[in-house]
Enzyme design. Structure first.
Site, PDB file in Angstrom:
ATOM      1  CG  ASP A  91      -0.234   0.061   2.523  1.00 20.82           C
ATOM      2  OD1 ASP A  91       1.006   0.170   2.537  1.00 20.82           O
ATOM      3  OD2 ASP A  91      -0.905   0.002   3.564  1.00 20.82           O
ATOM      4  CG  ASP A 283      -6.039  -5.283   1.497  1.00 22.60           C
ATOM      5  OD1 ASP A 283      -6.577  -4.465   0.728  1.00 22.60           O
ATOM      6  OD2 ASP A 283      -5.679  -4.986   2.643  1.00 22.60           O
ATOM      7  CB  CYS A 321     -12.408 -26.538   6.390  1.00 20.97           C
ATOM      8  SG  CYS A 321     -10.841 -25.697   6.132  1.00 20.97           S
ATOM      9  CB  CYS A 323      -7.245 -25.845   6.166  1.00 17.91           C
ATOM     10  SG  CYS A 323      -7.695 -25.722   7.907  1.00 17.91           S
ATOM     11  CB  CYS A 326     -10.434 -28.436   9.263  1.00 18.68           C
ATOM     12  SG  CYS A 326     -10.978 -26.780   9.746  1.00 18.68           S
ATOM     13  CG  HIS A 352      -9.797 -22.522   9.927  1.00 19.88           C
ATOM     14  ND1 HIS A 352     -10.295 -23.529   9.128  1.00 19.88           N
ATOM     15  CD2 HIS A 352     -10.818 -21.640  10.094  1.00 19.88           C
ATOM     16  CE1 HIS A 352     -11.565 -23.282   8.840  1.00 19.88           C
ATOM     17  NE2 HIS A 352     -11.913 -22.149   9.424  1.00 19.88           N
TER      18      HIS A 352
END
Lengths: 380, 380
Positions: A91, A283, A321, A323, A326, A352
């Protein structure tokens, strides 16, 4: 060539595309995890790669103060410094300086501000904000803007928007004269295929909550000409319906063939909504910051993992999920880690939440490609 | 069968071996990372596996207080609770309670103590310390002992050592009567090959800094009979030469065919030294705790990563280390993360220090196998 954007599929206002940067390809619409000071808090870079993060964001204000642009530049820019080989966006520092409130003073020339770390005085102008971002060496950098406070009267919003437009022109002028100074070569990180490629500078549309001023800001920014356009100055305290209205109306005035970046947004529901409106990049610190406070996003809704109801819950955080959190750990274990103030709580929770955000955008891209409306997939 | 120990190679007093537990094989001599409350601070379990950790340690005192034994038991013991499929050892709680100083009261029956978390009163006897460790379900559990303070006069050391001997007999009696209650079956984690296998209970030798009392303690503990023996009550403030002298003399009185565990030791140099003396197992919070304070162990000596001299150092933390931290990040980046108080500093520093300890023991095993003396490989 420093940036190319190709739209693959459009469905109503939404579209999927490919944004090619010097450090890799990004599938849009994309969510960009925030790595404020050169680290997505608590997550090693190889795990971020495993999550499928294609681009991350760094904050110029924070990196300028610590470790300093010169240090990052000497170590090959942010890519070399943080050992992240994929794309990065920084930014402009404008929003961060705006957040300092009492510690800043704005003039035509730029912004005088005091460091939140030690109170020392600093000055950002469009020119030295560009110099900082060239030294940091992100693939995509942002014009220096003034983020207008909310609420503000129309005269104030107009003068702020006009200042941003003048700063955009100065940002572009400085960037065009200095874009060859990007430090990618220092660490052997300049992409070998094309030595002429460098960073890309995006413009930022301001104009507060006034649709006419947003239109004017968009037109003036497009007139200056950038390879991509951001909508800034939202999520500053206004009601969500107003955010949506301003986003939707502003998008109409941005060129369809350029990437559109909505800054600092949002919840899982919001990123789906804005992608469906035609936003290509977003974002937000929400998934990472909420994770550190034990607030987890799942396909079944929000979970506050600190609650005693999870103390003996052997099930995964989110049964839908895939991931690594999980797949391996129980809610009971995550709750215990959080209640015991264990470091691993923040690490796993962040992994997560980022996975959930990145998966959400993956599903949005998929549904746009299939030509179907993608609502937020809660409960699926 | 719950435990088997096979010695492969001996060289002088040192030996390499294989310790087979219900949750996997351990190559000895081994260093065991400490996971106090069911987490090696900051390190996800899959990364620990990748580092080659074959067994980790949990602290009974901490787990008993939070999340509580019953919670862990219901979730399949520590293996199920923390999703760690390899071997685990729990301490008896004796040393932790000893560390509470003013908060404890020792009697023949056991120890009354107050929680460091909320001041609540609790009581550990040999019997309920065993019950707690059976509920936690580690592969190797420890007899409940009194860790004698240092310095202490001979009468005090003798009476404390004798109390530990009586508690060892009570620990074994309770364990033999209840060892079938291990909760591995609850989460389907009981090793399918042998349903009769359960935990193993190790005895602990005390006796302060008195060689004769250490000998007597060793003989009395061996007389009771355990599948492995620990040396406790060291690293309590005594000089390092004295620690070494007591370890060396005590080892002479422990059976050569059983694993020998030196508790709470030590620096990288010390773990090499003790392995060369014939110790098979060690644990210590040093690598993990030091990492969180920015003190890193390398083949070139200790590095205090917070120092400004590393601010622009593009080199790896340890050029001779193959861990994921040294392979990817620079000293400058690690220094920046630490100076900026970033979560990732603690994560990466801990991964490196554990990798260094585990690699050190790997090299020790290798050099014993080759029949050569392994000094601490600093600077190699």
């Amino acid at each position: 060539m420093s940036l190319s954007f190709q739209i693959n599929v459009t469905r109503d206002k939404a579209r999927t595309g490919r944004l090619l940067t010097p450090h890799g390809e990004i599938e849009t619409p994309i969510f960009m995890p925030v790595g404020t000071v050169g680290s997505v808090k608590g997550v090693p870079q190889d795990i971020l790669e495993g999550l499928g993060a294609q681009i991350i964001l760094g904050n110029t204000y924070h990196l300028y103060l610590r470790p300093g642009v010169e240090t990052v530049r000497r170590l090959g820019g942010l890519h070399g410094f943080m050992a992240w080989r994929r794309a990065i966006l920084t930014d402009s520092g404008g929003f961060q300086v705006f957040s300092l409130n009492e510690l800043r003073k704005v003039s035509e020339e730029g912004v005088m501000f005091r460091s939140h770390l030690d109170g020392s005085s600093h000055f950002f102008s469009p020119e030295n904000a560009m110099a900082a971002q060239i030294g940091l060496g992100a693939d995509i950098i942002m014009a220096f803007d003034e983020c207008t406070e909310y609420p503000a009267d129309r005269a104030r919003v107009r003068s702020s928007m006009e200042l941003t437009a003048r700063w955009a022109a100065r940002s572009k002028k400085y960037f065009e004269e200095h874009k060859g100074e990007v430090p990618w070569g220092a660490a052997g990180l300049r992409p070998p295929a094309d030595n002429s490629c460098t960073q890309s500078l995006f413009g930022i549309v301001q104009g507060g909550m006034d649709r006419a001023l947003r239109k004017e800001s968009a037109e003036r920014t497009v007139e200056i000409g950038f390879p991509g356009y951001a909508i800034g100055g939202l999520s500053v305290g206004e009601p969500r319906e107003l955010t949506r209205e301003i986003v939707e109306s502003t998008l109409e005035h941005l060129p369809a063939d350029k990437p559109r970046y909505l800054m600092g947004v949002g919840t899982p529901e919001e990123i789906v909504e804005y992608a469906n409106l035609g936003v290509d990049m977003m974002d937000c610190v929400l998934p990472t910051r909420a994770a550190r406070h034990g607030l987890l996003f799942t396909s079944e809704g929000k979970v506050s993992i600190k609650q005693a109801r999870y103390a003996q819950d052997a099930g995964p955080l989110d049964p839908n999920c895939s991931c690594r959190v999980c797949q391996r750990y129980s809610r009971a274990y995550l709750r215990h880690l959080y209640a015991s103030n264990e470091l691993l709580a923040q690490v796993l929770n962040t992994i997560h939440n980022l996975s959930f955000y990145l998966d959400t955008m993956r599903r949005v891209r998929h549904s746009i490609s299939l030509g179907v409306e993608s609502g937020f997939l809660s409960g699926v």
